[in-house]
Design an enzyme around this catalytic site. Structure first.
Site, PDB file in Angstrom:
ATOM      1  N   GLU A 193       0.894  -1.257  -0.063  1.00 49.92           N
ATOM      2  CA  GLU A 193       0.191   0.039  -0.046  1.00 49.92           C
ATOM      3  C   GLU A 193       0.787   1.184   0.087  1.00 49.92           C
ATOM      4  OE1 GLU A 193      -2.342  -1.196   3.259  1.00 49.92           O
ATOM      5  OE2 GLU A 193      -3.114  -2.573   2.068  1.00 49.92           O
ATOM      6  N   SER A 228      -5.333 -11.824   3.707  1.00 47.31           N
ATOM      7  CA  SER A 228      -6.488 -12.715   3.832  1.00 47.31           C
ATOM      8  C   SER A 228      -6.263 -13.980   4.628  1.00 47.31           C
ATOM      9  CB  SER A 228      -7.101 -12.981   2.579  1.00 47.31           C
ATOM     10  OG  SER A 228      -7.598 -12.042   1.817  1.00 47.31           O
TER      11      SER A 228
HETATM   12  P1  13P Z   1      -5.375  -8.434   5.043  1.00 48.21           P
HETATM   13  O1  13P Z   1      -5.197  -9.555   6.099  1.00 48.21           O
HETATM   14  O2  13P Z   1      -6.791  -7.614   5.609  1.00 48.21           O
HETATM   15  O3  13P Z   1      -5.881  -9.445   3.666  1.00 48.21           O
HETATM   16  O4  13P Z   1      -4.144  -7.616   4.817  1.00 48.21           O
HETATM   17  C1  13P Z   1      -3.016  -8.064   4.878  1.00 48.21           C
HETATM   18  C2  13P Z   1      -1.874  -7.166   4.984  1.00 48.21           C
HETATM   19  O5  13P Z   1      -1.902  -6.324   4.054  1.00 48.21           O
HETATM   20  C3  13P Z   1      -1.093  -7.028   6.105  1.00 48.21           C
HETATM   21  O6  13P Z   1      -0.017  -6.013   5.836  1.00 48.21           O
END
Ligand code: 13P
Length: 246
Positions: A94, A206
């Site tokens: 991100e 996930s």
């Molecule tokens: P999720 O577990 O919500 O898919 O996010 C994973 C993540 O980006 C952890 O840094």
């Protein structure tokens, strides 16, 4: 090697969320694995207060490459350490997408983290287009440039997070996770030498109580980096329990 269950709260959480951390500490007073939560920067010091004397460790989600200076809005690794953090997530997909972070920048941030005594949790992972094009392992190999060559086992954690598995409810197959993690261990050994054997390799994307057990059974999966499911003590506690039992 002590396995690691790490939670990334991302841009979620206010003071009210600290009760989830308290519930987690109560539910998992002495897990067999390490247990880490990385809240937004506004909560690092407050979470460190809540976690003091418990098995819960606290981390940041990013740091600047410098210790101090004219960088409005940024925080340094030294500031995170001062607030009670013992580790910091670096190069999350991100941040790579939202802020254009490159492997070279993540490398520099990892050096800054080390200087402040923080464990660098370096994130890598392919996009769906790269997975579909069959270039996943090439992408992983290239992203190893994020990792300082003189990293130690204690100072480095790598999180493999396929971008298409983050927040989507989709996960790679067990065979796909096994392929990437074995490849990662081999490439890391080429890059940092024998220390690679002791570096925790986390899977992220996930992870939930329902799939944690089968993911933790995969060779070279030494824990998880958990997003959404780390926001609730019951879910994250169940993932900690699954890792402790693995
Ligand atoms: P999720 O577990 O919500 O898919 O996010 C994973 C993540 O980006 C952890 O840094």
């Amino acid at each position: 090697m002590r396995k690691l269950a790490a939670g990334n709260w991302k841009m979620n959480g206010t003071g009210a969320s600290l009760s989830e951390a308290q519930a987690l500490i109560a539910a998992q007073p002495s897990p067999a694995c390490e247990m880490l939560l990385c809240p937004p920067a506004t909560l690092v010091a407050r979470l460190a207060d809540v976690a003091r004397g418990s098995a819960l460790m606290v981390g940041g989600q990013d740091c600047h490459t410098n210790d101090t200076g004219a960088h409005t809005g940024d925080i340094s690794a030294a500031m995170l350490a001062d607030a009670g953090a013992t580790s910091v997530i670096l190069g999350h997909s991100e941040r790579r997408a939202d802020h254009g972070e490159t492997d070279a920048l993540v490398h520099a941030k990892a050096l800054a983290a080390r200087k402040a005594g923080l464990v660098a949790i370096v994130c890598i992972g392919e996009t769906l287009a790269e997975r579909d094009a069959g270039t996943t392992l090439d992408v992983i190999a290239a992203q190893m440039a994020s990792v300082p060559e003189d990293s130690t086992a204690a100072g480095l954690v790598i999180a493999y997070e396929p971008v298409w598995a983050i927040g989507t409810g989709r996960t790679p197959t067990i065979d796909q996770i096994a392929e990437v993690h074995a490849f990662l261990r081999a490439r890391l050994t080429e890059r940092i030498g024998a220390a690679a054997a002791g570096v925790r390799l986390l899977y992220g994307g996930s992870v939930k109580p329902s799939n944690a057990g089968e993911i933790f059974a995969v060779p070279h999966v030494d824990g998880a980096l958990v997003g959404g499911a780390s926001l609730k003590a019951a879910d994250f506690g169940a993932i900690v329990a699954a890792l402790s039992a693995s």
